[in-house]
Design a protein around this motif. Structure first.
Motif, PDB file in Angstrom:
ATOM      1  N   PRO A 155      14.138  24.745  14.321  1.00  0.00           N
ATOM      2  CA  PRO A 155      12.798  24.877  14.917  1.00  0.00           C
ATOM      3  C   PRO A 155      12.869  25.239  16.399  1.00  0.00           C
ATOM      4  CG  PRO A 155      12.941  22.899  13.575  1.00  0.00           C
ATOM      5  CD  PRO A 155      14.339  23.421  13.701  1.00  0.00           C
ATOM      6  N   LYS A 156      11.836  25.900  16.875  1.00  0.00           N
ATOM      7  CA  LYS A 156      11.815  26.400  18.251  1.00  0.00           C
ATOM      8  C   LYS A 156      10.883  25.621  19.173  1.00  0.00           C
ATOM      9  CE  LYS A 156      14.614  29.788  17.253  1.00  0.00           C
ATOM     10  NZ  LYS A 156      16.019  29.765  17.746  1.00  0.00           N
ATOM     11  N   THR A 157      10.143  24.659  18.638  1.00  0.00           N
ATOM     12  CA  THR A 157       9.273  23.840  19.483  1.00  0.00           C
ATOM     13  C   THR A 157       9.771  22.403  19.477  1.00  0.00           C
ATOM     14  OG1 THR A 157       7.748  23.262  17.688  1.00  0.00           O
ATOM     15  CG2 THR A 157       7.304  25.297  18.923  1.00  0.00           C
ATOM     16  N   GLY A 158       9.533  21.698  20.577  1.00  0.00           N
ATOM     17  CA  GLY A 158      10.068  20.359  20.722  1.00  0.00           C
ATOM     18  C   GLY A 158       9.609  19.392  19.652  1.00  0.00           C
ATOM     19  N   LYS A 159       8.319  19.373  19.356  1.00  0.00           N
ATOM     20  CA  LYS A 159       7.787  18.435  18.374  1.00  0.00           C
ATOM     21  C   LYS A 159       8.384  18.677  16.993  1.00  0.00           C
ATOM     22  CE  LYS A 159       3.462  16.743  16.363  1.00  0.00           C
ATOM     23  NZ  LYS A 159       1.977  16.861  16.367  1.00  0.00           N
ATOM     24  N   ALA A 160       8.416  19.937  16.576  1.00  0.00           N
ATOM     25  CA  ALA A 160       8.964  20.268  15.258  1.00  0.00           C
ATOM     26  C   ALA A 160      10.461  19.984  15.206  1.00  0.00           C
ATOM     27  CB  ALA A 160       8.687  21.735  14.936  1.00  0.00           C
ATOM     28  N   ILE A 165      15.263  17.100  13.246  1.00  0.00           N
ATOM     29  CA  ILE A 165      16.572  16.485  13.460  1.00  0.00           C
ATOM     30  C   ILE A 165      16.565  15.018  13.030  1.00  0.00           C
ATOM     31  CG2 ILE A 165      16.236  15.751  15.874  1.00  0.00           C
ATOM     32  CD1 ILE A 165      19.122  16.643  16.420  1.00  0.00           C
ATOM     33  N   MET A 166      15.438  14.334  13.220  1.00  0.00           N
ATOM     34  CA  MET A 166      15.354  12.944  12.778  1.00  0.00           C
ATOM     35  C   MET A 166      15.453  12.850  11.261  1.00  0.00           C
ATOM     36  SD  MET A 166      15.317  11.144  15.444  1.00  0.00           S
ATOM     37  CE  MET A 166      15.034   9.588  14.631  1.00  0.00           C
ATOM     38  N   ASN A 167      14.889  13.806  10.566  1.00  0.00           N
ATOM     39  CA  ASN A 167      14.989  13.832   9.107  1.00  0.00           C
ATOM     40  C   ASN A 167      16.437  13.999   8.663  1.00  0.00           C
ATOM     41  OD1 ASN A 167      13.821  13.972   6.384  1.00  0.00           O
ATOM     42  ND2 ASN A 167      14.396  16.131   6.451  1.00  0.00           N
ATOM     43  N   ILE A 168      17.181  14.858   9.366  1.00  0.00           N
ATOM     44  CA  ILE A 168      18.602  15.058   9.051  1.00  0.00           C
ATOM     45  C   ILE A 168      19.384  13.767   9.270  1.00  0.00           C
ATOM     46  CG2 ILE A 168      20.709  16.224   9.826  1.00  0.00           C
ATOM     47  CD1 ILE A 168      18.997  18.710  10.346  1.00  0.00           C
ATOM     48  N   ALA A 337      13.253   7.121  22.705  1.00  0.00           N
ATOM     49  CA  ALA A 337      13.009   7.802  23.979  1.00  0.00           C
ATOM     50  C   ALA A 337      13.955   8.980  24.169  1.00  0.00           C
ATOM     51  CB  ALA A 337      13.161   6.804  25.128  1.00  0.00           C
ATOM     52  N   TRP A 338      15.192   8.843  23.692  1.00  0.00           N
ATOM     53  CA  TRP A 338      16.180   9.916  23.825  1.00  0.00           C
ATOM     54  C   TRP A 338      15.674  11.199  23.163  1.00  0.00           C
ATOM     55  CZ3 TRP A 338      20.890   8.971  26.348  1.00  0.00           C
ATOM     56  CH2 TRP A 338      21.820  10.012  26.312  1.00  0.00           C
ATOM     57  N   PHE A 339      15.099  11.047  21.976  1.00  0.00           N
ATOM     58  CA  PHE A 339      14.630  12.231  21.258  1.00  0.00           C
ATOM     59  C   PHE A 339      13.264  12.701  21.764  1.00  0.00           C
ATOM     60  CE2 PHE A 339      17.868  10.658  18.352  1.00  0.00           C
ATOM     61  CZ  PHE A 339      18.526  11.835  18.045  1.00  0.00           C
ATOM     62  N   ASN A 340      12.388  11.775  22.102  1.00  0.00           N
ATOM     63  CA  ASN A 340      11.041  12.170  22.521  1.00  0.00           C
ATOM     64  C   ASN A 340      10.970  12.603  23.985  1.00  0.00           C
ATOM     65  OD1 ASN A 340       9.671  11.724  20.027  1.00  0.00           O
ATOM     66  ND2 ASN A 340       9.797   9.517  20.384  1.00  0.00           N
ATOM     67  N   ASN A 341      11.736  11.944  24.847  1.00  0.00           N
ATOM     68  CA  ASN A 341      11.661  12.240  26.279  1.00  0.00           C
ATOM     69  C   ASN A 341      12.719  13.225  26.751  1.00  0.00           C
ATOM     70  OD1 ASN A 341       9.615  10.361  26.333  1.00  0.00           O
ATOM     71  ND2 ASN A 341      10.903   8.713  27.138  1.00  0.00           N
ATOM     72  N   VAL A 342      13.793  13.356  25.990  1.00  0.00           N
ATOM     73  CA  VAL A 342      14.879  14.248  26.401  1.00  0.00           C
ATOM     74  C   VAL A 342      14.944  15.474  25.496  1.00  0.00           C
ATOM     75  CG1 VAL A 342      17.368  14.461  26.760  1.00  0.00           C
ATOM     76  CG2 VAL A 342      16.200  12.337  27.389  1.00  0.00           C
ATOM     77  N   ARG A 344      13.043  16.590  23.002  1.00  0.00           N
ATOM     78  CA  ARG A 344      11.791  17.348  22.837  1.00  0.00           C
ATOM     79  C   ARG A 344      11.503  18.226  24.051  1.00  0.00           C
ATOM     80  NH1 ARG A 344       5.939  14.895  20.837  1.00  0.00           N
ATOM     81  NH2 ARG A 344       4.704  16.791  21.200  1.00  0.00           N
ATOM     82  N   LYS A 345      11.667  17.664  25.235  1.00  0.00           N
ATOM     83  CA  LYS A 345      11.392  18.428  26.458  1.00  0.00           C
ATOM     84  C   LYS A 345      12.414  19.544  26.658  1.00  0.00           C
ATOM     85  CE  LYS A 345       8.808  14.950  29.057  1.00  0.00           C
ATOM     86  NZ  LYS A 345       8.466  14.117  27.900  1.00  0.00           N
ATOM     87  N   MET A 346      13.664  19.294  26.287  1.00  0.00           N
ATOM     88  CA  MET A 346      14.694  20.323  26.432  1.00  0.00           C
ATOM     89  C   MET A 346      14.417  21.509  25.514  1.00  0.00           C
ATOM     90  SD  MET A 346      18.103  17.920  26.772  1.00  0.00           S
ATOM     91  CE  MET A 346      19.241  19.263  26.901  1.00  0.00           C
ATOM     92  N   ILE A 347      13.982  21.226  24.289  1.00  0.00           N
ATOM     93  CA  ILE A 347      13.691  22.308  23.337  1.00  0.00           C
ATOM     94  C   ILE A 347      12.468  23.100  23.782  1.00  0.00           C
ATOM     95  CG2 ILE A 347      13.061  22.854  20.956  1.00  0.00           C
ATOM     96  CD1 ILE A 347      15.957  21.966  21.289  1.00  0.00           C
ATOM     97  N   ASP A 348      11.439  22.409  24.248  1.00  0.00           N
ATOM     98  CA  ASP A 348      10.247  23.114  24.731  1.00  0.00           C
ATOM     99  C   ASP A 348      10.582  24.021  25.909  1.00  0.00           C
ATOM    100  OD1 ASP A 348       8.346  22.241  22.909  1.00  0.00           O
ATOM    101  OD2 ASP A 348       7.886  20.426  24.054  1.00  0.00           O
ATOM    102  N   LYS A 349      11.492  23.579  26.748  1.00  0.00           N
ATOM    103  CA  LYS A 349      11.859  24.360  27.930  1.00  0.00           C
ATOM    104  C   LYS A 349      12.840  25.473  27.596  1.00  0.00           C
ATOM    105  CE  LYS A 349      13.713  23.817  32.619  1.00  0.00           C
ATOM    106  NZ  LYS A 349      14.238  22.839  33.618  1.00  0.00           N
ATOM    107  N   GLN A 350      13.784  25.187  26.691  1.00  0.00           N
ATOM    108  CA  GLN A 350      14.847  26.145  26.385  1.00  0.00           C
ATOM    109  C   GLN A 350      15.247  26.006  24.911  1.00  0.00           C
ATOM    110  OE1 GLN A 350      18.187  25.698  29.013  1.00  0.00           O
ATOM    111  NE2 GLN A 350      18.879  27.796  28.725  1.00  0.00           N
ATOM    112  N   PRO A 351      14.514  26.632  24.002  1.00  0.00           N
ATOM    113  CA  PRO A 351      14.757  26.466  22.560  1.00  0.00           C
ATOM    114  C   PRO A 351      16.182  26.810  22.131  1.00  0.00           C
ATOM    115  CG  PRO A 351      12.687  27.615  22.949  1.00  0.00           C
ATOM    116  CD  PRO A 351      13.379  27.528  24.276  1.00  0.00           C
TER     117      PRO A 351
END
Length: 391
Positions: A155-160, A165-168, A337-342, A344-351
């Motif tokens: 996926p290319k967006t942070g939320k998705a 990755i959590m499902n994996i 927090a690692w996945f939501n704050n780090v 997610r933001k990293m993917i939104d900024k740089q997929p």
């Protein structure tokens, strides 16, 4: 044979020589060795690769200066380690020695040397050896997960991405391995817990330093999350609540000494410990480290619930239970927090970094399964009887 400074060696080569060793070679007579026929009169022929490493680590400054110009001997040493790497692909004892050496080299990076030892070591050659062994380790990491990563639709967006990755992670065997969900929960006796703690020591005893190194070069939400995690590791400023101290309370209660760890450490524990260290010491692996340690944080509370059950069943003291009880709730917070704050933001900024993050996550998941599968059914089975090791 020697010749006058500057007559035969280009200035750019002279300038590239580490100053400490160059200065020592020319200090008295303004001369440097003739690199074509110079010999340091050192000999490593009778030593194993591990003993060579120990000798290089403890080598005096004078010998290190001499060895610096002995290019033939240095080349021979490198060939010895290349040979060890080749042998390690099919020989378990060679693989064990390789990872013991890499662990020795990494251990130096996590220590402040005593004042009397600050000038010791042929560091230029130790760095070359570490580079070879690290590349071998990373080649096997690639073999382990690259094929799987290449088949993923990332996926290319942070939320998705976080949901994906959590499902994996949640569906992977590492999240529900029978070692924790059955053996540790219902059967592990005090000796089993002691043996397990020895394996955990390759990461838990230095996790605060790993976080400290990991945050270097980061900024914004990423740095803040790692900093928050680090501050919790440091007991929020209270020395008797630092996590390394709490972990040592349990080690001491069960008499998990450094000698016991040395004699019982599984090869897979060495490997996972080396992977963890490699990730934080090499910034080009930073995004993989985000995935790798994100999984580590997420799995800890799931596993430690069963560990605490084992500690209670074996009548471990309240002080001894503190470390794992604390991590049940604190890592649940940090994992989310690692996945939501780090992440997610990293993917939104740089997929584009998503591929590296999932690679690191899969490395942690799959090496964890291999590690747990390698535990002997009896804690008295010697190390050399392990056979199922893929990394």
């Amino acid at each position: 044979m020697f010749f006058k400074l500057g007559n035969s060696i280009p200035a750019r080569l002279i300038m590239s020589i580490p100053y400490r060793h160059y200065r020592a070679a020319v200090a008295e007579q303004a001369i440097i060795p003739n690199i074509n026929d110079y010999s340091s009169n050192l000999n490593f022929d009778s030593l194993s690769a591990k003993s060579i490493t120990s000798s290089l680590i403890s080598m005096s400054n004078q010998k290190a200066n001499r060895l610096f110009f002995d290019f033939e001997l240095r080349s021979n040493v490198i060939e010895r380690f290349k040979s060890l790497i080749q042998t390690a692909t099919h020989n378990l004892e060679a693989k064990k020695q390789l990872h013991e050496i890499l662990s020795m080299l990494y251990e130096r990076r996590f220590q402040v040397p005593p004042i009397e030892k600050i000038g010791l070591g042929a560091n230029y050659l130790l760095n070359d050896i570490c580079f070879l062994l690290e590349n071998h380790l990373l080649d096997h990491i690639d073999e382990l997960v690259n094929d799987q990563v290449s088949k993923l639709e990332i996926p290319k967006t942070g939320k998705a991405y976080v949901q994906w990755i959590m499902n994996i992670i949640q569906r992977h065997l590492a999240a529900k391995h029978p070692y924790y969900n059955e053996f540790m929960l219902n059967k592990a006796n005090k000796n089993d817990v002691k043996y397990w703690l020895a394996q955990e020591s390759t990461l838990d005893q230095k996790f605060d330093d790993i976080l400290a190194l990991m945050q270097v070069g980061t900024s914004g939400p990423v740095k803040m999350e790692i900093a928050s995690n680090y501050w919790d590791e440091m007991g929020n400023g209270e020395p008797l609540k630092t996590h390394t101290y709490l972990f040592e309370l349990l080690l001491n209660e069960l008499d998990v000494t450094s000698e016991y760890i040395r004699d019982n450490l599984l090869l897979t524990s060495l490997i996972t410990g080396n992977i963890s260290t490699c990730y934080v010491l090499n910034k080009n692996l930073f995004y993989q480290a985000i995935g790798y340690f994100g999984v580590t944080e997420y799995l800890a509370p799931i596993r430690f619930k069963n560990v605490v059950k084992a500690l209670e069943r074996n009548e471990i003291s309240d002080a001894g239970k503190q470390y794992h009880k604390l991590h049940i709730w604190i890592d649940k917070i940090h994992g989310a927090a690692w996945f939501n704050n780090v992440v997610r933001k990293m993917i939104d900024k740089q997929p584009e970094c998503g591929k590296e993050i999932i690679k690191g996550a899969l490395v942690r998941l799959q090496t964890s399964v291999e590690h747990l599968n390698s535990f002997p059914s009896s804690t008295h089975i010697p190390l050399q009887t392990q056979t199922k090791i893929k990394i």
